[in-house]
Design a protein around this motif. Structure first.
Motif, PDB file in Angstrom:
ATOM      1  N   MET A  28       0.832  -1.197   0.000  1.00 59.84           N
ATOM      2  CA  MET A  28       0.000   0.000   0.000  1.00 59.84           C
ATOM      3  C   MET A  28       0.873   1.256   0.000  1.00 59.84           C
ATOM      4  N   LYS A  29       0.346   2.300  -0.605  1.00 62.05           N
ATOM      5  CA  LYS A  29       1.106   3.555  -0.708  1.00 62.05           C
ATOM      6  C   LYS A  29       0.429   4.644   0.111  1.00 62.05           C
ATOM      7  N   PHE A  30       1.183   5.208   1.045  1.00 65.26           N
ATOM      8  CA  PHE A  30       0.687   6.285   1.904  1.00 65.26           C
ATOM      9  C   PHE A  30       1.476   7.559   1.608  1.00 65.26           C
ATOM     10  N   VAL A  31       0.765   8.636   1.342  1.00 61.83           N
ATOM     11  CA  VAL A  31       1.410   9.945   1.250  1.00 61.83           C
ATOM     12  C   VAL A  31       1.260  10.619   2.611  1.00 61.83           C
ATOM     13  N   LEU A  32       2.377  10.978   3.219  1.00 67.87           N
ATOM     14  CA  LEU A  32       2.386  11.612   4.533  1.00 67.87           C
ATOM     15  C   LEU A  32       2.688  13.094   4.333  1.00 67.87           C
ATOM     16  N   ALA A  33       1.657  13.930   4.481  1.00 73.97           N
ATOM     17  CA  ALA A  33       1.789  15.351   4.155  1.00 73.97           C
ATOM     18  C   ALA A  33       1.260  16.249   5.269  1.00 73.97           C
ATOM     19  N   PRO A  34       1.872  16.171   6.454  1.00 72.67           N
ATOM     20  CA  PRO A  34       1.431  17.016   7.568  1.00 72.67           C
ATOM     21  C   PRO A  34       2.136  18.367   7.581  1.00 72.67           C
ATOM     22  N   ASP A  35       1.546  19.294   8.289  1.00 70.17           N
ATOM     23  CA  ASP A  35       2.221  20.542   8.635  1.00 70.17           C
ATOM     24  C   ASP A  35       2.976  20.279   9.938  1.00 70.17           C
TER      25      ASP A  35
END
Length: 309
Positions: A1-8
């Motif tokens: 599975m592919k997770f994009v982790l894009a937090p501030d």
């Protein structure tokens, strides 16, 4: 599975990259082979400098400037990979992290160092609402340690400042939409420097090519320290959700504090929000335990995803 982790970033607790790392640790406790794409975000505030420098292979320039309490501090600005654009992050010269909690008094602190950074950036040959209940003082003042009475004083000071500018230069700073951003710095840049106003998160997403990363992902994890009424005003989460909706990708948002009424602003059925706090604690303990709490929350969310799958 592919997770994009894009937090501030989680202000005064974790940088955006540290949040990404904690998210990945939690996810990989459940999905060992998961592919986690780190996309640390910023919306024009704290963390924007590093995000844009990394995204464009730019460089960081260190300089000494005047700090918020008048002392000389080491600060920095960035030159993007193109070489003709500078990135100046106000927090580098007058951010909260530079002032101990007990000394946070916006009546005496200064942003003079920001101007010094601008001057130093220009040496490298680069190109380059205010008052009232929704203005800079009322929105940002309490975050910087201002009491209710201080907010009124600060707002009156900004009105006095704008009246002087109007009478001498015939520039109406109070009518500039978005002029209160950055504690009112935007009004000066727009009014005196013929600047233009653009969404910080849109700029960051453009340089980082976030759109194509989310398009190919199974889930997007995002978040910020406090998910509240300001979140929808051009913050990181807003940009992330707008892209995810285009590709029907589920968005999972984490926050130290979550006002669940915010969900109605987004009208996206695949958005879910979680507070990373599992118990009542002091703000100091909450900030200190940020990394662990993000990791455990992401682990629990991943367990849920695995059960559903």
């Amino acid at each position: 599975m592919k997770f994009v982790l894009a937090p501030d970033s989680f202000k005064e607790s974790m940088t955006a990259e540290e949040v990404c790392s904690s998210m990945e640790k939690g996810i990989k406790k459940v999905f060992i082979d998961a592919r986690c794409i780190h996309m640390p975000m910023a919306d024009g505030g704290e963390g924007t400098l590093d995000t844009l420098i990394n995204a464009t292979n730019g460089k960081t320039i260190k300089e000494y400037v005047t700090g918020p309490l008048g002392e000389r501090i080491e600060s920095r600005f960035g030159i993007l990979g193109s070489g003709d654009t500078a990135v100046i992050e106000m927090a580098e010269a007058c951010g909260l992290q530079l002032v101990d909690t007990a000394q946070r008094n916006p009546l005496i602190t200064t942003s003079y160092g920001v101007g010094e950074l601008i001057v130093k950036a220009l040496d490298f040959g680069v190109k380059n609402i205010l008052t009232g209940p929704n203005g800079a003082s009322y929105i940002f003042g309490p975050q910087k340690g201002a009491t209710e009475s201080m907010v009124k004083i600060l707002d009156n000071n900004l009105k006095h400042y704008s009246n002087i500018v109007r009478s001498i230069f015939n520039i109406d700073l109070e009518s500039i939409e978005g002029g209160g951003a950055g504690g009112g710095a935007a009004s000066a840049l727009l009014g005196f420097c013929n600047g233009s106003f653009k969404s910080g998160i849109d700029i960051v997403m453009n340089y980082s090519k976030l759109d194509e990363k989310i398009k190919e992902s199974d889930y997007v994890f995002t978040g910020e320290g406090s998910i509240d009424f300001q979140t929808k005003e051009g913050k990181t989460m807003t940009g992330i959700i707008n892209i995810a909706k285009k590709y029907n990708v589920p968005v999972i948002a984490l926050g130290g504090k979550v006002n669940f009424d915010v969900k109605e602003f987004y009208n996206y059925s695949k958005l879910s929000m979680f507070s990373i706090l599992s118990e009542v604690t002091s703000i100091e303990e909450a900030l200190k335990g940020g990394k662990y709490n993000v990791e455990k929350t992401c682990e629990n969310i991943s367990i849920l995803i695995k059960c559903i799958k």
